[in-house]
Every structure is written in structure tokens, then in C-alpha cells.
Design an enzyme around this catalytic site. Structure first.
Site, PDB file in Angstrom:
ATOM      1  N   SER A 143       1.036  -1.112   0.137  1.00  0.00           N
ATOM      2  CA  SER A 143       0.167  -0.415   0.246  1.00  0.00           C
ATOM      3  C   SER A 143       0.988   1.300  -0.054  1.00  0.00           C
ATOM      4  CB  SER A 143      -1.070   0.172   1.394  1.00  0.00           C
ATOM      5  OG  SER A 143      -1.511   1.357   1.412  1.00  0.00           O
ATOM      6  N   TYR A 156      -2.383  -2.038  10.396  1.00  0.00           N
ATOM      7  CA  TYR A 156      -2.524  -1.777   8.604  1.00  0.00           C
ATOM      8  C   TYR A 156      -0.216  -1.388   8.629  1.00  0.00           C
ATOM      9  CZ  TYR A 156      -3.681  -1.111   4.341  1.00  0.00           C
ATOM     10  OH  TYR A 156      -4.040  -1.325   2.546  1.00  0.00           O
TER      11      TYR A 156
END
Ligand code: NAD
Length: 261
Positions: A143, A156
Site C-alpha cells: 500500500s 495496517y
């Protein structure tokens, strides 16, 4: 049909980015093992429809990416059912948003397990056969949050930075075995994972989802548009091509300029 006869496994491919990648690989002729959560009847239809649409072999594993033994069994099943495993895409992921003082420990554990440790277990099980065959492609879906941070996403961001590091180690270890390992770092892609964040933001702020879409993009991306699962799929296909055989150990951004500033 650059991937005709290759076998690919995409984790978390019942939805969103994973499904976009699975479709793109199948369109190039790769046989597919799908994985992910969801209604079994809907998944069975998806698996059959993909086989029909792209004239490839398809299979499905219900393995839970939080469970190492199920991950290792899934790799074996792909190798047995589809005759090998050439392309492994570690994509399954979840999100939870809260300030670190309030971040539930069980959410931390689940995100690290599914977004990071699952890739370790899958790579560790899949790599020996790739090395032996002297051909393999490992693609980890990281990401923009694998390269930069945002508040309220401790687990995350930690998992995504971790998977970028894991990618580099695998790339170095397999560098002379015909196997590449790269990470794709998307910015915003409109999938169920992001739609939930948009709904939560709109509820908390008393705005609409459309307003939050604009705000979310404006906060992070110079380019005010979402990437699509098809675009992430096209990048994955390129990484599997012969033209990409010396690209390894790289986090590749597809993020509308997010990490450029
Ligand atoms: P999504 O919610 O649409 O899809 C997630 C997939 O993972 C689904 O198929 C789901 O069933 C599967 N999954 C979740 N938990 C699982 C488990 N325990 N075992 C097996 N499968 C499980 O989300 P998405 O946006 O397509 O996300 C896919 C990946 O892309 C994630 O790793 C995510 O972090 C990453 N990503 C997404 C964006 C974005 O903007 N959507 C941006 C950057 C990175």
C-alpha cells in the site's frame, strides 16, 4: 496470452483488488486458484464463471489467512490441483482505524496475521518449488501505507511497511533462482475495504459518502482519482511478464502521486 499454462494463486480474490488481479492473470491464460471469504454459492459461481470466460482451470481454497496451517495446506492444494504454482499474489487484507491508545489488541493481532504473517507463510511454502522450476513471481500487495504513514492506522501501516521489507528479503534470497518478488503499493482504490472507511467517515462527520470521497483523495493524492482493480491487475501482469524478469525487490507505487510529496 503471455501467461498461458502458468498457475497463479491470489489470496483474498473474492473481492476488490484481488479479484481484479485474478481476472487480469486469467485473461493472459493463467490457471487460477482463488481464495477469500464470502457466500460459498456466490464464490462457486465466480470460480465457474472465470473458468468459462477465460478458458482456464480454476479452483478455490477457503483457507483463513489468519491460520498458518490452512495457508500451507492451500499452497499444497494449488500445486496438486492445478499442477504447480508459478505466481503467488499475497493480497488478502483487512483494515481497522483507531488512535493507538484505543487500538484493540485483538485487531492489532488480526491485521498483523492477515496482512503480514500470511504472506510469510505462503511464500515460505511456495518458494521451494519455484526455485526448483527456476521460474516464479511473488507479488505482495502492500500500500502507499507501506511507504508512508497516516494517523489511526497503527497496525495496517506496521503490517504494510513489514511486507515491503519481507519482499526485499525474498527478492535477495531468490535473486539467482529465476524468481522475482515485488510489492505493489496502491493509493486509494474504491473497494469494499475503502467503502467502509468512507461510510464511517461520513457518519462521524455528518457528511455524505460522495463528500468524503473527494476529501479522502484531496488529503493524500495529488491526482484526485481512484485507481481501479483492473489497473492494479495490469501492473501485476506486467510484473509476471518476461520483460520484468530483472525487476525485483521493488515497492511499485500506483497511487496518483501520493508518496511523491
Ligand atoms: P476487499 O475488502 O475488497 O478485499 C479483501 C479480500 O481479502 C477479500 O476477498 C476478503 O474475503 C479477503 N480476506 C479478508 N480476510 C481474510 C482472511 N482471514 N482469509 C482469507 N481471505 C480474507 O479489499 P481490497 O481493497 O481489495 O484490499 C485488497 C488488498 O489491497 C489488501 O491487502 C489491502 O490492504 C490492499 N490495499 C487496498 C487499497 C484500497 O484503496 N482499496 C489501497 C492499498 C492497498
Amino acid at each position: 496470452m503471455n501467461l498461458k499454462g502458468k498457475v497463479a494463486l491470489v489470496t483474498g480474490s473474492t473481492s476488490g483488488i484481488g479479484l481484479g488481479i485474478a481476472r487480469a492473470l486469467a485473461a493472459e491464460g493463467a490457471h487460477l486458484m482463488l481464495n477469500g471469504l464470502g457466500d460459498r454459492a456466490v464464490i462457486d459461481k465466480l470460480v465457474a464463471d472465470l473458468a468459462h470466460e477465460f478458458a482456464v482451470k480454476t479452483a478455490y481454497s477457503a483457507a483463513d489467512m489468519a491460520k498458518p496451517a490452512e495457508i500451507r495446506a492451500m499452497i499444497l492444494e494449488a500445486q496438486k490441483t492445478l499442477g504447480g504454482l508459478d505466481i503467488l499474489v499475497n493480497n488478502a487484507g483487512i483494515q481497522f482505524v483507531a488512535p493507538i491508545e484505543e487500538f484493540p489488541a485483538e485487531k492489532w493481532d488480526a491485521i498483523i496475521a492477515i496482512n503480514l504473517s500470511a504472506a510469510f507463510h505462503a511464500i515460505s511454502a511456495a518458494l521451494p518449488a519455484m526455485k526448483q522450476k527456476r521460474w516464479g513471481r511473488i507479488i505482495n500487495i502492500a500500500s502507499a501505507h507501506g511507504l508512508v504513514a497516516s494517523p489511526q492506522k497503527a497496525a495496517y501501516v506496521a503490517a504494510k511497511h513489514g511486507i515491503v521489507g519481507l519482499t526485499k528479503v525474498v527478492a535477495i534470497e531468490a535473486a539467482n533462482d529465476g524468481v522475482t518478488a515485488n510489492a505493489i503499493c496502491p493509493g486509494w482504490v474504491l473497494t469494499p475495504l475503502v467503502e467502509k472507511q468512507l461510510q464511517d467517515r461520513a457518519k462521524a462527520k455528518g457528511t455524505t459518502v460522495d463528500q468524503e470521497k473527494k476529501a479522502m483523495l484531496a488529503e493524500t493524492q495529488p491526482m484526485h482519482q481512484f485507481s481501479s482493480p483492473e489497473e492494479i491487475g495490469a501492473l501485476a501482469v506486467f510484473l509476471c511478464s518476461e520483460g520484468a524478469k530483472t525487476i525485483t525487490g521493488v515497492p511499485l507505487s500506483i497511487d496518483g502521486g501520493w508518496v511523491a510529496h
